[in-house]
Scaffold this motif. Sequence first.
Motif, short mmCIF file in Angstrom:
data_model
loop_
_atom_site.label_atom_id
_atom_site.label_comp_id
_atom_site.label_asym_id
_atom_site.label_seq_id
_atom_site.Cartn_x
_atom_site.Cartn_y
_atom_site.Cartn_z
N MET A 1 30.85 44.54 39.91
CA MET A 1 31.98 43.70 39.55
C MET A 1 32.78 44.40 38.46
O MET A 1 32.27 44.63 37.37
CB MET A 1 31.49 42.33 39.07
CG MET A 1 32.62 41.36 38.75
SD MET A 1 31.96 39.81 38.08
CE MET A 1 31.00 39.22 39.48
N ASP A 2 34.01 44.74 38.74
CA ASP A 2 34.84 45.45 37.77
C ASP A 2 35.77 44.48 37.06
O ASP A 2 36.26 43.50 37.64
CB ASP A 2 35.68 46.52 38.47
CG ASP A 2 34.80 47.63 39.05
OD1 ASP A 2 33.78 47.94 38.41
OD2 ASP A 2 35.14 48.14 40.13
N ALA A 3 36.03 44.77 35.80
CA ALA A 3 36.94 43.93 35.02
C ALA A 3 38.38 44.39 35.20
O ALA A 3 38.65 45.57 35.33
CB ALA A 3 36.55 43.99 33.55
N ASN A 4 39.28 43.42 35.17
CA ASN A 4 40.70 43.72 35.19
C ASN A 4 41.27 43.27 33.85
O ASN A 4 41.69 42.12 33.70
CB ASN A 4 41.40 42.97 36.33
CG ASN A 4 42.92 43.12 36.29
OD1 ASN A 4 43.44 44.02 35.63
ND2 ASN A 4 43.62 42.23 36.97
N GLN A 5 41.27 44.15 32.85
CA GLN A 5 41.70 43.74 31.54
C GLN A 5 43.21 43.64 31.40
O GLN A 5 43.72 43.23 30.38
CB GLN A 5 41.13 44.65 30.46
CG GLN A 5 41.24 44.08 29.05
CD GLN A 5 40.64 42.69 28.87
OE1 GLN A 5 39.49 42.57 28.49
NE2 GLN A 5 41.37 41.63 29.17
N ARG A 6 43.94 43.93 32.47
CA ARG A 6 45.37 43.65 32.43
C ARG A 6 45.60 42.15 32.41
O ARG A 6 46.66 41.68 32.00
CB ARG A 6 46.06 44.28 33.65
CG ARG A 6 46.14 45.80 33.58
CD ARG A 6 46.73 46.36 34.84
NE ARG A 6 45.88 46.08 36.00
CZ ARG A 6 46.17 46.41 37.25
NH1 ARG A 6 47.31 47.02 37.52
NH2 ARG A 6 45.34 46.14 38.23
N SER A 7 44.63 41.38 32.86
CA SER A 7 44.71 39.92 32.81
C SER A 7 43.53 39.39 32.01
O SER A 7 42.38 39.72 32.31
CB SER A 7 44.67 39.34 34.22
OG SER A 7 44.56 37.93 34.17
N ARG A 8 43.79 38.57 31.02
CA ARG A 8 42.70 37.95 30.27
C ARG A 8 42.16 36.72 30.99
O ARG A 8 41.07 36.24 30.66
CB ARG A 8 43.17 37.60 28.86
CG ARG A 8 43.51 38.83 28.04
CD ARG A 8 43.60 38.52 26.55
NE ARG A 8 43.97 39.69 25.76
CZ ARG A 8 43.14 40.65 25.40
NH1 ARG A 8 41.89 40.62 25.77
NH2 ARG A 8 43.56 41.67 24.67
N ALA A 9 42.89 36.21 31.96
CA ALA A 9 42.43 35.07 32.73
C ALA A 9 41.54 35.54 33.89
O ALA A 9 41.96 36.37 34.70
CB ALA A 9 43.61 34.29 33.28
N PRO A 11 39.10 37.74 34.25
CA PRO A 11 39.24 39.20 34.43
C PRO A 11 38.22 39.80 35.38
O PRO A 11 38.42 40.93 35.82
CB PRO A 11 39.03 39.73 33.00
CG PRO A 11 38.20 38.69 32.32
CD PRO A 11 38.68 37.39 32.88
N PHE A 12 37.16 39.08 35.70
CA PHE A 12 36.16 39.61 36.63
C PHE A 12 36.42 39.17 38.07
O PHE A 12 35.62 39.46 38.96
CB PHE A 12 34.75 39.19 36.19
CG PHE A 12 34.38 39.75 34.84
CD1 PHE A 12 34.15 41.11 34.67
CD2 PHE A 12 34.28 38.92 33.73
CE1 PHE A 12 33.81 41.63 33.43
CE2 PHE A 12 33.95 39.43 32.49
CZ PHE A 12 33.72 40.79 32.34
N GLY A 13 37.53 38.48 38.31
CA GLY A 13 37.91 38.10 39.67
C GLY A 13 36.93 37.16 40.34
O GLY A 13 36.68 37.27 41.55
N MET A 14 36.39 36.21 39.60
CA MET A 14 35.44 35.25 40.18
C MET A 14 36.15 34.24 41.07
O MET A 14 37.36 34.02 40.94
CB MET A 14 34.67 34.55 39.05
CG MET A 14 33.76 35.50 38.28
SD MET A 14 32.90 34.70 36.92
CE MET A 14 31.83 36.05 36.39
N ASP A 15 35.41 33.64 41.97
CA ASP A 15 35.94 32.78 43.02
C ASP A 15 36.70 31.58 42.44
O ASP A 15 36.10 30.68 41.87
CB ASP A 15 34.79 32.31 43.91
CG ASP A 15 35.26 31.49 45.10
OD1 ASP A 15 36.48 31.35 45.29
OD2 ASP A 15 34.39 30.97 45.83
#
Length: 215
Positions: A1-9, A11-15
């Motif tokens: 699971m990769d983090a997307n730190q461009r978004s603080r909301a 960021p791990f893309g959970m369901d």
Amino acid sequence: MDANQRSRANPFGMDEECRNCPALCETRTNVVHGYGDVGADFLFVGERPTATADELGAPFAAPGGADDAAGTSLRRMLERVGLCDATSPPERPRVENVYLTNLTRCRDPDRRPTDEEVDTCEPYLNAEIRMINPEILVPVGERALEELGEEYTTTPAEKLSLPETHATTIRGRGFELVPMIEPREQTDDQTQAWLEHFVELMASDYRQTKGRQER
């Protein structure tokens, strides 16, 4: 699971359409996953989304303005210790070195989460803690303290209670816990005590040896 730190909301893309708890699917507005800095030292965990968080989709969201007197929300407390920009919007607070989440991701307006619902959401929380690997866990409220204390400390359960542990530091397994009474239930003195303890902690050498890279 990769983090997307461009978004603080989330960021791990959970369901965001999770339907693991059918009863909560009928009462929620949003699935409220974690929010904040994926490299945070400080991870705050509540029991469930607030009513405003359910509406806006961000954990611990408070209404702001006259409906949110200073010191009565976690956001205001973070502003006071310099970890949140007071000018940022309630649905997208600009926090630094902080990650916000809950034991459960959906809200029933009339009741607290069941044990089964907490257990069902546990993989989400476990993944966030594992990926962020914070230094300090802040259980917000009795239920969060119970769950995190059981998992991450060797302290006997009978010694893990609020208000006794409010504004104290508890040694954990790989983390330290700094429990907090739910902000809206705190007296002014309890709020001040927690803020003073946390500021002192922030100024200390709180980082532990866990293979983390220096910031």
